[in-house]
Motif scaffolding. Structure first.
Motif, mmCIF file in Angstrom:
data_model
loop_
_atom_site.group_PDB
_atom_site.id
_atom_site.type_symbol
_atom_site.label_atom_id
_atom_site.label_comp_id
_atom_site.label_asym_id
_atom_site.label_seq_id
_atom_site.Cartn_x
_atom_site.Cartn_y
_atom_site.Cartn_z
ATOM 1 N N GLU A 29 30.752 -35.613 21.359
ATOM 2 C CA GLU A 29 30.310 -34.721 20.580
ATOM 3 C C GLU A 29 30.813 -34.573 19.123
ATOM 4 O O GLU A 29 30.261 -33.743 18.017
ATOM 5 N N TYR A 30 31.166 -36.130 18.886
ATOM 6 C CA TYR A 30 31.494 -36.095 17.210
ATOM 7 C C TYR A 30 30.967 -37.206 16.936
ATOM 8 O O TYR A 30 30.865 -38.263 15.542
ATOM 9 N N LEU A 31 29.850 -38.130 17.930
ATOM 10 C CA LEU A 31 29.210 -39.455 17.574
ATOM 11 C C LEU A 31 28.116 -39.372 16.222
ATOM 12 O O LEU A 31 27.818 -38.548 16.461
ATOM 13 N N PRO A 32 28.029 -40.546 15.248
ATOM 14 C CA PRO A 32 27.230 -40.337 14.587
ATOM 15 C C PRO A 32 25.891 -39.854 14.950
ATOM 16 O O PRO A 32 25.298 -40.979 15.637
ATOM 17 N N ILE A 33 24.988 -39.131 14.351
ATOM 18 C CA ILE A 33 23.389 -39.630 14.417
ATOM 19 C C ILE A 33 22.818 -40.704 15.165
ATOM 20 O O ILE A 33 22.404 -41.228 16.170
ATOM 21 N N GLU A 34 23.892 -41.897 14.164
ATOM 22 C CA GLU A 34 22.295 -42.924 14.364
ATOM 23 C C GLU A 34 23.321 -43.991 14.981
ATOM 24 O O GLU A 34 22.678 -45.140 15.496
ATOM 25 N N LEU A 35 24.289 -43.269 15.050
ATOM 26 C CA LEU A 35 24.459 -44.279 16.901
ATOM 27 C C LEU A 35 23.901 -43.993 17.882
ATOM 28 O O LEU A 35 24.133 -44.889 19.346
ATOM 29 N N PHE A 36 23.629 -43.251 18.004
ATOM 30 C CA PHE A 36 22.828 -42.379 19.528
ATOM 31 C C PHE A 36 21.721 -43.111 19.975
ATOM 32 O O PHE A 36 21.873 -43.646 21.236
ATOM 33 N N PRO A 37 20.722 -43.691 19.150
ATOM 34 C CA PRO A 37 19.588 -45.059 19.670
ATOM 35 C C PRO A 37 20.474 -46.000 20.526
ATOM 36 O O PRO A 37 19.891 -46.613 21.455
ATOM 37 N N MET A 55 23.808 -37.748 27.499
ATOM 38 C CA MET A 55 23.760 -38.265 25.667
ATOM 39 C C MET A 55 22.176 -36.815 26.250
ATOM 40 O O MET A 55 21.804 -37.158 25.168
ATOM 41 N N VAL A 56 21.218 -36.349 26.429
ATOM 42 C CA VAL A 56 20.257 -35.919 26.722
ATOM 43 C C VAL A 56 20.887 -34.545 26.313
ATOM 44 O O VAL A 56 19.989 -33.625 25.810
ATOM 45 N N TYR A 57 22.378 -33.995 27.266
ATOM 46 C CA TYR A 57 21.674 -32.327 27.458
ATOM 47 C C TYR A 57 23.026 -32.813 25.456
ATOM 48 O O TYR A 57 22.937 -31.391 24.073
ATOM 49 N N ALA A 58 23.539 -33.567 24.629
ATOM 50 C CA ALA A 58 23.611 -33.861 23.145
ATOM 51 C C ALA A 58 22.814 -34.865 21.930
ATOM 52 O O ALA A 58 22.971 -34.680 20.897
ATOM 53 N N TRP A 59 21.821 -34.731 22.842
ATOM 54 C CA TRP A 59 20.400 -35.255 21.836
ATOM 55 C C TRP A 59 20.261 -35.090 20.830
ATOM 56 O O TRP A 59 19.515 -33.451 20.589
ATOM 57 N N PRO A 60 20.381 -35.476 19.200
ATOM 58 C CA PRO A 60 20.245 -35.035 18.374
ATOM 59 C C PRO A 60 19.039 -34.707 17.740
ATOM 60 O O PRO A 60 18.898 -35.017 16.197
ATOM 61 N N PHE A 61 18.110 -35.202 18.271
ATOM 62 C CA PHE A 61 16.728 -35.728 17.941
ATOM 63 C C PHE A 61 15.866 -34.615 18.760
ATOM 64 O O PHE A 61 16.113 -34.151 20.037
ATOM 65 N N VAL A 62 14.541 -33.959 17.930
ATOM 66 C CA VAL A 62 13.703 -33.471 18.943
ATOM 67 C C VAL A 62 12.697 -34.054 19.980
ATOM 68 O O VAL A 62 12.654 -33.679 20.839
ATOM 69 N N ARG A 63 12.738 -35.664 19.341
ATOM 70 C CA ARG A 63 11.946 -35.779 20.808
ATOM 71 C C ARG A 63 12.668 -37.161 21.451
ATOM 72 O O ARG A 63 13.376 -37.858 20.965
ATOM 73 N N LEU A 64 12.983 -37.526 22.433
ATOM 74 C CA LEU A 64 13.151 -38.074 22.977
ATOM 75 C C LEU A 64 12.033 -38.532 23.795
ATOM 76 O O LEU A 64 11.931 -39.174 25.294
ATOM 77 N N PRO A 65 12.039 -40.289 23.162
ATOM 78 C CA PRO A 65 10.218 -41.396 23.808
ATOM 79 C C PRO A 65 11.102 -42.160 24.529
ATOM 80 O O PRO A 65 10.905 -43.615 24.796
ATOM 81 N N LEU A 66 11.170 -41.616 25.440
ATOM 82 C CA LEU A 66 11.742 -42.316 27.627
ATOM 83 C C LEU A 66 10.478 -43.718 27.704
ATOM 84 O O LEU A 66 11.884 -44.156 28.012
ATOM 85 N N TYR A 111 8.483 -47.091 17.950
ATOM 86 C CA TYR A 111 8.797 -47.509 16.516
ATOM 87 C C TYR A 111 10.650 -47.217 16.586
ATOM 88 O O TYR A 111 10.840 -47.042 15.215
ATOM 89 N N PHE A 112 10.714 -45.441 16.646
ATOM 90 C CA PHE A 112 11.253 -45.109 16.629
ATOM 91 C C PHE A 112 12.968 -45.823 16.863
ATOM 92 O O PHE A 112 13.936 -45.715 16.423
ATOM 93 N N TRP A 113 12.797 -46.712 18.569
ATOM 94 C CA TRP A 113 13.902 -47.231 18.835
ATOM 95 C C TRP A 113 14.363 -48.526 17.848
ATOM 96 O O TRP A 113 15.093 -48.810 17.592
ATOM 97 N N LYS A 114 13.007 -48.927 17.652
ATOM 98 C CA LYS A 114 13.232 -49.713 16.181
ATOM 99 C C LYS A 114 13.985 -49.375 15.123
ATOM 100 O O LYS A 114 14.817 -50.482 14.610
ATOM 101 N N MET A 115 13.289 -48.409 14.746
ATOM 102 C CA MET A 115 13.723 -47.781 13.426
ATOM 103 C C MET A 115 15.245 -47.553 13.453
ATOM 104 O O MET A 115 16.713 -48.023 12.584
ATOM 105 N N TRP A 116 16.069 -46.748 15.116
ATOM 106 C CA TRP A 116 17.494 -46.459 14.906
ATOM 107 C C TRP A 116 18.431 -47.492 15.057
ATOM 108 O O TRP A 116 19.526 -47.688 15.040
#
Length: 493
Positions: A29-37, A55-66, A111-116
């Motif tokens: 709930e308090y985790l910085p967004i950049e730490l999620f990926p 993490m799925v329930y708290a995912w702060p991005f529109v897309r989860l590219p699993l 690219y999403f995973w690499k970027m984050w």
């Protein structure tokens, strides 16, 4: 340890947090967004199912590219993620932090995973990227069904536990989950199984359809109702559909069933029909059902009649073609002007023209040369596999010399250089080469042409070697023409 291999601070933090999984879940709930990926990647690699679910329930991005993390489908990971989606769906009001609207199970998103994460360990440079922006507006609509994107490629019977589990899960949640795919590819599998899957998929999401398996016309007719629901198709490719519509009343009825669905394809731009025997003699039935101008049209390895070519040249929706492929079509018409009329129709926009292995002779080519010389946008032109004389090739090169964009030209070996069985005569071949070079020199501009002894899809611009064995594969033991070098015939500036 080098700077390139030293773990980043975010990765170290994610690994440290996961040492106590319960604390990690509480901290989301308090985790910085950049730490999620990076945390998700660590949990994924460590098979931490409970953390993944939370993490799925708290995912702060529109897309989860699993799918971008899975080299192969992983049942445990899928179950954990779907369990997290169930928690999300059960909530009447979603978490303010959670923005998840799309679960992407395709091989995209690296690219999403690499970027984050800043790491190249989990990425593949050859994979495409799915933009997040395309669904960002949906975050303002929390009650819109979640979308699950998959790759629909039917090969054999459904034995994939991953796919079976996913299909059952989606089917039980139709009201809140939309199963989507941009591309449908069918190489094999019974129609019954295909229908079962398509009954769950959001068909209006499909933009490309490729049917590349041996189906009888009646089978395609049963598939046609689904095709009619794919209203956003832009590219349609049908191969090896068997049936002769003009011989049987029932067969013609099937053609009507199929082609009538084209009236619902308002976004169709590219149409590829390979070995469409069911359309021989009744091409007009399909053409009059086209609703939008085509960019590319291919009707290959077929038998086009006078009637077919006439209807094709008068079809209003082919007047803006950029690509026309009639390769392998046996043009048995008696009036050589028919093909000329067709080329005049598309001359203003045509960029690619393939007339390989069409049975074209000198008198056919003579008839189309005036129209061909008006195709000023033409970039690629192929006449491989036709029987043409040196004299008509001279005329053709002079007509096409005025086309400013033409940079890829593939022509057959002049018939004078061949013996009766199609075996080349080295001395005569060398003479033909010299004559062709002089023609290019006389035309006065830099130009490259490729000469092909036979049409071989695996080796363009090739000839049989002097020592070739006629019994060997057509794509082996080749040399480029001219024989003494590996370069094509070229007139240097």
């Amino acid at each position: 340890m080098s700077l390139q291999t030293r773990p980043r601070l975010l990765n170290l933090a994610a690994g440290s947090l996961l040492r106590d999984e319960a604390s990690a879940i509480t901290a989301l709930e308090y985790l910085p967004i950049e730490l999620f990926p990076p945390l998700f990647m660590e949990a994924f690699c460590g098979s931490r199912s409970e953390t993944l679910k939370a993490m799925v329930y708290a995912w702060p991005f529109v897309r989860l590219p699993l799918g971008g993390l899975m080299q192969k489908p992983h049942m445990g990971t899928l179950q954990a993620v779907l369990d997290g989606l169930d928690i999300l769906l059960a909530q009447k009001k979603h978490s303010k932090r959670c923005k998840l609207r799309v679960l992407d199970l395709r091989n995209t998103g690296q690219y999403f995973w690499k970027m984050w994460s800043g790491s190249s360990v989990h990425v593949s440079s050859s994979s495409s990227v799915t933009p997040v922006a395309e669904v960002r507006s949906r975050t303002e609509q929390p009650l819109v069904p979640l979308e699950v994107f998959i790759e629909l490629h039917f090969k054999e019977s459904i034995t994939d536990d991953f796919l079976i589990y996913l299909m059952r899960w989606v089917e039980q949640r139709k009201a809140s989950i939309h199963l989507c795919s941009n591309k449908l590819k069918i190489n094999s599998m019974s129609l019954e199984n295909i229908v079962q899957v398509l009954g769950i998929v959001q068909l209006d999401c499909i933009q490309e359809v490729e049917v590349n398996c041996i189906w009888h016309l009646s089978t395609l007719a049963m598939f046609a109702p689904f095709l009619g629901q794919m209203s956003n198709i832009q590219r349609l490719h049908l191969s090896h559909i068997h049936g002769l519509a003009f011989e049987e009343e029932e067969e013609y009825y099937h053609v009507v069933q199929i082609t009538s669905k084209f009236r619902k394809l308002y976004h169709l731009r590219d149409l590829y029909l390979e070995t469409p025997s069911f359309l021989e003699g009744c091409l007009n039935q399909m053409l009059r059902c086209l609703m939008t101008p085509l960019d590319n049209l291919a009707i290959t390895h077929s038998l086009l009649t006078d009637s077919d070519l006439t209807h094709l040249s008068h079809c209003p929706n082919i007047s803006q073609l950029k690509g026309l492929d009639l390769s392998g079509d046996l043009l048995t018409y008696s009036n050589a002007e028919l093909l000329s009329v067709l080329l005049e129709k598309v001359a203003g926009t045509l960029e690619t023209l393939d007339l390989s292995m069409c049975g074209i002779r000198d008198f056919h080519l003579e008839a189309i040369l005036p129209a061909l010389s008006h195709c000023f946008q033409l970039k690629s032109f192929s006449m491989r596999g036709n029987l043409l004389s040196m004299a008509i090739m001279d005329k053709m090169l002079r007509h096409t010399s005025a086309l400013p964009s033409l940079n890829k030209e593939l022509y057959p070996v002049p018939q004078e250089s061949l013996r009766s069985r199609g075996i080349r005569q080295p001395q005569r071949l060398a003479q033909c080469r010299a004559e062709l070079f002089e023609i290019l020199k006389d035309l006065g501009r830099p130009r490259t042409i490729w000469i092909s002894f036979i049409s071989c899809p695996q080796c363009e611009g090739c000839l049989k070697d002097d020592d070739d064995d006629d019994d060997g594969p057509a794509h082996q033991n080749k040399i480029k023409f001219p024989p003494q070098s590996v370069s094509p015939i070229r007139k240097l500036p």
